[in-house]
Design an enzyme around this catalytic site. Structure first.
Site, PDB file in Angstrom:
ATOM      1  N   LYS A  18       0.838  -1.204   0.000  1.00 17.09           N
ATOM      2  CA  LYS A  18       0.000   0.000   0.000  1.00 17.09           C
ATOM      3  C   LYS A  18       0.873   1.254   0.000  1.00 17.09           C
ATOM      4  O   LYS A  18       0.625   2.192  -0.752  1.00 17.09           O
ATOM      5  CB  LYS A  18      -0.887  -0.017   1.249  1.00 17.09           C
ATOM      6  CG  LYS A  18      -1.499   1.317   1.609  1.00 17.09           C
ATOM      7  CD  LYS A  18      -2.378   1.216   2.839  1.00 17.09           C
ATOM      8  CE  LYS A  18      -1.705   1.517   4.143  1.00 17.09           C
ATOM      9  NZ  LYS A  18      -1.564   2.936   4.491  1.00 17.09           N
ATOM     10  N   ASN A  19       1.886   1.260   0.855  1.00 20.08           N
ATOM     11  CA  ASN A  19       2.684   2.478   1.001  1.00 20.08           C
ATOM     12  C   ASN A  19       3.606   2.752  -0.186  1.00 20.08           C
ATOM     13  O   ASN A  19       4.177   3.830  -0.277  1.00 20.08           O
ATOM     14  CB  ASN A  19       3.495   2.435   2.305  1.00 20.08           C
ATOM     15  CG  ASN A  19       2.596   2.617   3.526  1.00 20.08           C
ATOM     16  OD1 ASN A  19       1.403   2.865   3.395  1.00 20.08           O
ATOM     17  ND2 ASN A  19       3.174   2.485   4.715  1.00 20.08           N
ATOM     18  N   CYS A 112      -5.362   7.824   9.824  1.00 19.08           N
ATOM     19  CA  CYS A 112      -5.243   7.190  11.136  1.00 19.08           C
ATOM     20  C   CYS A 112      -5.050   8.217  12.242  1.00 19.08           C
ATOM     21  O   CYS A 112      -4.396   9.229  12.046  1.00 19.08           O
ATOM     22  CB  CYS A 112      -4.022   6.269  11.145  1.00 19.08           C
ATOM     23  SG  CYS A 112      -4.374   4.594  10.652  1.00 19.08           S
ATOM     24  N   ARG A 117       0.405  14.284  13.529  1.00 21.97           N
ATOM     25  CA  ARG A 117       0.811  14.108  12.135  1.00 21.97           C
ATOM     26  C   ARG A 117       0.701  15.384  11.303  1.00 21.97           C
ATOM     27  O   ARG A 117      -0.102  15.464  10.364  1.00 21.97           O
ATOM     28  CB  ARG A 117       0.004  12.971  11.488  1.00 21.97           C
ATOM     29  CG  ARG A 117       0.192  11.672  12.220  1.00 21.97           C
ATOM     30  CD  ARG A 117      -0.416  10.510  11.511  1.00 21.97           C
ATOM     31  NE  ARG A 117       0.435   9.975  10.465  1.00 21.97           N
ATOM     32  CZ  ARG A 117       0.176   8.840   9.841  1.00 21.97           C
ATOM     33  NH1 ARG A 117      -0.885   8.160  10.127  1.00 21.97           N
ATOM     34  NH2 ARG A 117       0.978   8.401   8.897  1.00 21.97           N
ATOM     35  N   ASP A 301       5.162   0.823  12.210  1.00 27.28           N
ATOM     36  CA  ASP A 301       3.944   0.117  11.797  1.00 27.28           C
ATOM     37  C   ASP A 301       3.877  -1.311  12.333  1.00 27.28           C
ATOM     38  O   ASP A 301       2.816  -1.942  12.280  1.00 27.28           O
ATOM     39  CB  ASP A 301       3.833   0.098  10.260  1.00 27.28           C
ATOM     40  CG  ASP A 301       3.437   1.456   9.716  1.00 27.28           C
ATOM     41  OD1 ASP A 301       2.990   2.312  10.499  1.00 27.28           O
ATOM     42  OD2 ASP A 301       3.564   1.665   8.490  1.00 27.28           O
ATOM     43  N   ARG A 393      -7.936  -1.078   5.578  1.00 29.74           N
ATOM     44  CA  ARG A 393      -7.172  -0.033   4.900  1.00 29.74           C
ATOM     45  C   ARG A 393      -5.785  -0.527   4.496  1.00 29.74           C
ATOM     46  O   ARG A 393      -5.164   0.042   3.601  1.00 29.74           O
ATOM     47  CB  ARG A 393      -7.029   1.195   5.808  1.00 29.74           C
ATOM     48  CG  ARG A 393      -8.339   1.890   6.083  1.00 29.74           C
ATOM     49  CD  ARG A 393      -8.129   3.154   6.883  1.00 29.74           C
ATOM     50  NE  ARG A 393      -7.031   3.921   6.315  1.00 29.74           N
ATOM     51  CZ  ARG A 393      -6.175   4.658   7.011  1.00 29.74           C
ATOM     52  NH1 ARG A 393      -6.280   4.736   8.303  1.00 29.74           N
ATOM     53  NH2 ARG A 393      -5.223   5.308   6.397  1.00 29.74           N
TER      54      ARG A 393
END
Ligand code: UD1
Length: 424
Positions: A18-19, A112, A117, A301, A393
């Protein structure tokens, strides 16, 4: 709903990251011609990004993990607010749209809830490249006739800011140097993709990246690399259940910090060229210290999933979170399952217990949710994890992947009713 206590066994292929896919999809807006991406994971965040690209006017198709983007029809640089709210990574579009079209408007990002952030590094870097930035009623509007190369130094090696600025610099005039850049594997992958489009980039994966702007980017075909966080999660799942799992399509070199810590708990980890295999041990050992850090350090993560493992290790482990300020939301949920954890600011002291017991728990964010699933796999009895949309997600049908490895897990709307029993 998970019926715990079954060791995981078998072989699984890990899906694309995903990233990696998110910034690469954003970069596709800078191309003149078609971009084809394969192994794009079927995840909520990806579909939000595809909808944003459609909202900008691009033609986008998604079939069997292959995305085709035709950016020629883009007619807007206004990122739809309702989609932006769903996903923080929509800020990746700032650099590319500004660089390619001279303007972009985004609302402040969602995503999230793991700390404040901020996006100040992104904005500061773009301003240094000559962008005019106006913050108006929750929207950020940027414009520049053409971005200019600049010397940008990041206060912290932010992954998103490095990616955003690298994309912006690809079509800027002259040379941009990003100092204290993030070194995550996803940065390297984005640079390779941009290079295939025609960009000129040196040093991606190191702490100084040099980008020489070009006048146009054309087309590319690219296969998204494997997801190292999903890989790590599945390795930990094998370890926490005392199973034996072999993962294909992985890059062991990207997971050195995690593999090292897994071995310290006493599980066996075998690494091949694109294979990782975990063989659980009868008894897990506590770890003196885990401290999350930017790559190549231990990934934030995987902090929550790894903590789930440590709740069952002999002795007390110390886990420090240095990347995000509020990333211990899984702790109170793990405690509901019998874990013994004390938190002091950004450090958790995890005293291993003999057994976790199934409970009703709630996924508060993506990786915290994954941690609860892992705890549920190891716990005795039934665990019900609510708000699994967070997990969707970042993990493609997590219950199907785990079932392939023998786990007893189903997705259900009927909290409290044993669907496992109904299914036999
Ligand atoms: C990316 C990953 C996320 C991972 C994180 C850290 C994606 C889509 N997401 O997120 O899964 O957890 O890297 O490995 O790739 N910061 C600022 N100002 C900024 C930007 C960041 O202060 O402008 C701070 C953040 O608050 C955080 C730290 O820098 O404390 C690192 O954040 P960053 O690397 O930017 O994370 P993301 O790119 O958001």
């Amino acid at each position: 709903m998970i019926e715990g206590g079954t060791p995981l066994f078998g072989t699984l292929r890990v899906h694309g990251a995903k990233n990696s896919a998110l910034p690469i999809l954003a970069a596709a807006t800078m191309a003149r011609e078609q971009v084809v991406l394969t192994d794009v994971p079927d995840l909520e965040d990806i579909h939000v990004m595809l909808d944003i690209l459609r909202g900008l006017g691009a033609q986008v198709s998604y079939q069997r993990r292959t995305v085709v983007v035709n950016p020629r029809t883009i007619h807007s640089t206004d990122v739809p607010e309702h989609l932006m709210r769903l996903m923080r990574s929509s800020i990746f579009l700032m650099g590319p749209l500004l660089s390619r079209f001279g303007t972009v408007r985004v609302s402040k990002p969602g995503g999230c809830t793991i700390g404040s952030r901020p996006i100040d590094f992104h904005l500061k870097g773009l301003a240094q490249m000559g962008a005019q930035i106006v913050d108006r009623h929750g929207f950020i509007e940027c414009s520049a006739s053409r971005l200019q190369g600049a010397q940008v130094f990041l206060d912290l090696p932010s992954v998103g800011a490095t990616e955003n600025l690298m994309m912006a610099a690809a079509l800027a005039e002259g040379e941009t140097v990003i100092g204290n850049a993030a070194r995550e594997p996803e940065i390297r992958e984005l640079a390779l993709f941009l290079t295939q489009l025609g960009a000129r980039i040196r040093g991606a994966g190191e702490d100084t990246i040099v980008i020489r702007g070009v006048d146009r980017l054309d087309s590319a075909e690219w296969g998204i690399g494997p997801d190292r966080v999903v890989t790590g999660t599945l390795l930990i799942a094998a370890a926490v259940t005392g199973g034996h799992v072999r993962l294909q399509n992985v890059r062991p070199g990207d997971l050195t910090a995690v593999v090292t810590k897994l071995r310290e708990t006493g599980v066996q980890v075998l690494a091949g060229h694109d294979i990782l295999e975990v063989k659980g041990s009868g008894s897990l050992q506590a770890i003196e210290r885990i401290q999350t850090a930017p790559y190549p350090g231990f990934p934030t993560d995987l902090q929550a999933p790894f903590m789930a493992l440590l709740t069952l290790a002999n002795g007390t482990s110390v886990v420090s979170e240095t990347v995000f300020e509020d990333r211990f939301k899984h702790v109170s949920e793990l405690q509901r399952m019998g874990a013994s954890i004390k938190v002091d600011l950004r450090t958790a002291f995890v005293r291993g217990v003999h057994e976790l017991t199934g409970a009703a728990v709630e996924a508060t964010d993506l990786r915290a949710g994954a941690a609860l699933v892992l705890a549920g796999l190891a716990a005795s009895g039934t665990t019900v994890v609510e708000r699994v949309f967070h997990i969707d997600r970042g993990y493609e049908n997590i219950e199907l992947q785990l079932r392939e490895l023998g786990a007893r897990v189903v997705r259900t709307r009927q909290a409290g009713v044993s669907v496992l029993q109904a299914e036999g």
